[in-house]
Design a protein around this motif. Structure first.
Motif, PDB file in Angstrom:
ATOM      1  N   SER A  16     104.709 -51.089   6.307  1.00 50.47           N
ATOM      2  CA  SER A  16     105.953 -51.339   5.531  1.00 50.47           C
ATOM      3  C   SER A  16     105.353 -52.190   4.584  1.00 50.47           C
ATOM      4  O   SER A  16     106.461 -52.411   3.269  1.00 50.47           O
ATOM      5  N   LYS A  17     104.796 -52.646   4.127  1.00 49.15           N
ATOM      6  CA  LYS A  17     103.691 -52.996   3.247  1.00 49.15           C
ATOM      7  C   LYS A  17     103.345 -52.268   1.533  1.00 49.15           C
ATOM      8  O   LYS A  17     103.594 -52.809   1.263  1.00 49.15           O
ATOM      9  N   VAL A  18     103.633 -51.325   2.041  1.00 53.73           N
ATOM     10  CA  VAL A  18     103.246 -50.006   1.188  1.00 53.73           C
ATOM     11  C   VAL A  18     104.474 -49.773  -0.217  1.00 53.73           C
ATOM     12  O   VAL A  18     105.697 -49.536   0.464  1.00 53.73           O
ATOM     13  N   ARG A  19     104.087 -50.465  -1.195  1.00 51.13           N
ATOM     14  CA  ARG A  19     105.692 -50.267  -2.585  1.00 51.13           C
ATOM     15  C   ARG A  19     104.860 -49.133  -2.676  1.00 51.13           C
ATOM     16  O   ARG A  19     104.171 -47.960  -3.282  1.00 51.13           O
ATOM     17  N   GLY A  20     106.845 -48.126  -3.299  1.00 54.72           N
ATOM     18  CA  GLY A  20     106.193 -47.061  -4.267  1.00 54.72           C
ATOM     19  C   GLY A  20     106.945 -47.285  -5.858  1.00 54.72           C
ATOM     20  O   GLY A  20     106.266 -46.526  -6.651  1.00 54.72           O
ATOM     21  N   LYS A  21     106.898 -47.954  -6.396  1.00 49.63           N
ATOM     22  CA  LYS A  21     106.689 -49.206  -7.249  1.00 49.63           C
ATOM     23  C   LYS A  21     105.473 -50.124  -7.854  1.00 49.63           C
ATOM     24  O   LYS A  21     106.437 -50.690  -7.184  1.00 49.63           O
ATOM     25  N   ASN A  22     105.658 -49.889  -8.944  1.00 47.35           N
ATOM     26  CA  ASN A  22     104.491 -51.530  -9.575  1.00 47.35           C
ATOM     27  C   ASN A  22     103.761 -51.486  -8.917  1.00 47.35           C
ATOM     28  O   ASN A  22     103.224 -52.670  -8.033  1.00 47.35           O
ATOM     29  N   THR A  23     102.998 -50.652  -8.331  1.00 43.56           N
ATOM     30  CA  THR A  23     100.985 -50.476  -7.590  1.00 43.56           C
ATOM     31  C   THR A  23     100.350 -50.937  -8.323  1.00 43.56           C
ATOM     32  O   THR A  23     100.773 -51.108  -9.617  1.00 43.56           O
ATOM     33  N   ARG A  41     109.051 -46.429 -20.703  1.00 38.00           N
ATOM     34  CA  ARG A  41     109.715 -46.440 -20.230  1.00 38.00           C
ATOM     35  C   ARG A  41     109.219 -46.571 -18.456  1.00 38.00           C
ATOM     36  O   ARG A  41     108.313 -45.237 -18.852  1.00 38.00           O
ATOM     37  N   LEU A  42     110.161 -46.855 -17.744  1.00 32.76           N
ATOM     38  CA  LEU A  42     109.735 -46.810 -16.571  1.00 32.76           C
ATOM     39  C   LEU A  42     110.255 -46.437 -16.049  1.00 32.76           C
ATOM     40  O   LEU A  42     111.799 -46.859 -16.052  1.00 32.76           O
ATOM     41  N   HIS A  43     110.181 -45.455 -14.982  1.00 34.08           N
ATOM     42  CA  HIS A  43     110.872 -44.937 -14.095  1.00 34.08           C
ATOM     43  C   HIS A  43     112.182 -44.053 -14.301  1.00 34.08           C
ATOM     44  O   HIS A  43     113.137 -44.664 -13.502  1.00 34.08           O
ATOM     45  N   PRO A  48     113.540 -36.000 -13.706  1.00 30.07           N
ATOM     46  CA  PRO A  48     112.993 -34.840 -12.248  1.00 30.07           C
ATOM     47  C   PRO A  48     112.162 -35.642 -11.911  1.00 30.07           C
ATOM     48  O   PRO A  48     110.651 -36.053 -12.309  1.00 30.07           O
ATOM     49  N   GLY A  49     111.522 -36.122 -10.628  1.00 34.68           N
ATOM     50  CA  GLY A  49     110.263 -37.337  -9.887  1.00 34.68           C
ATOM     51  C   GLY A  49     110.199 -38.526 -10.334  1.00 34.68           C
ATOM     52  O   GLY A  49     109.352 -38.497  -9.857  1.00 34.68           O
ATOM     53  N   THR A  50     110.952 -38.550 -11.142  1.00 33.83           N
ATOM     54  CA  THR A  50     111.311 -40.418 -11.796  1.00 33.83           C
ATOM     55  C   THR A  50     109.741 -40.544 -11.681  1.00 33.83           C
ATOM     56  O   THR A  50     108.767 -41.302 -11.318  1.00 33.83           O
ATOM     57  N   PRO A  51     108.998 -40.324 -13.168  1.00 35.78           N
ATOM     58  CA  PRO A  51     108.100 -40.467 -13.627  1.00 35.78           C
ATOM     59  C   PRO A  51     107.854 -42.075 -13.649  1.00 35.78           C
ATOM     60  O   PRO A  51     108.441 -43.059 -13.959  1.00 35.78           O
ATOM     61  N   ASP A  52     106.162 -42.338 -13.350  1.00 41.57           N
ATOM     62  CA  ASP A  52     105.942 -44.187 -13.440  1.00 41.57           C
ATOM     63  C   ASP A  52     105.901 -44.352 -14.707  1.00 41.57           C
ATOM     64  O   ASP A  52     106.560 -45.817 -14.979  1.00 41.57           O
ATOM     65  N   VAL A  53     105.427 -43.695 -15.199  1.00 44.68           N
ATOM     66  CA  VAL A  53     105.350 -44.544 -16.864  1.00 44.68           C
ATOM     67  C   VAL A  53     105.908 -42.569 -17.783  1.00 44.68           C
ATOM     68  O   VAL A  53     105.112 -41.352 -18.053  1.00 44.68           O
TER      69      VAL A  53
END
Length: 137
Positions: A16-23, A41-43, A48-53
């Motif tokens: 539950s502590k695994v993050r999807g953003k700001n890792t 820009r972020l997320h 498509p796919g909500t790129p990280d950066v």
């Protein structure tokens, strides 16, 4: 097959502590890009796919993938768990397939896509070269 060394409850808390953003790997990449003078820009949820950066000026998207979660080929961190193998095989395969669909859709839209793997963020000198190369192509 070896048994899990923690209880199912402990494993649930850990997962539950695994993050999807700001890792941590994502923060390393963002920090390095910023130091190199690239603005981003972020997320972007409209892509498509909500790129990280996302670098709109260069039409470049970076995905910072965890080696385990996205099954980095030939990487020691991309192992298959020994418990609940069917569940994990399906979950991780779906992640890889989703990544490929997002990359293809972004390519059709005219975006270049680069994947930076978690294990690559451990050596910042090589990571800097990898990022620079992404902008040179």
């Amino acid at each position: 097959m070896c048994a899990d060394i923690v209880t199912p409850e402990q494993r649930s808390v850990m997962m539950s502590k695994v993050r999807g953003k700001n890792t941590r790997p994502e923060m390393v990449v963002r920090s390095l890009c910023h130091q190199m003078g690239f603005r981003f820009r972020l997320h972007r949820r409209d892509l498509p796919g909500t790129p990280d950066v996302v670098f709109p000026k260069y039409r470049l998207c970076l995905f910072v993938h965890g080696c385990f979660w996205h099954q980095h080929p030939d990487c020691k961190y991309a192992h298959m768990p020994t418990s609940k193998v069917d569940f994990w095989q399906m979950k991780l395969t779906q992640n890889v397939e989703r990544d490929l669909r997002a990359q293809k859709a972004l390519g059709i839209m005219g975006w270049r896509v680069i994947t930076i793997w978690e294990c690559h963020t451990k050596n910042r000198d090589l990571l800097r070269l990898e990022i620079q190369e992404a902008f040179n192509t």
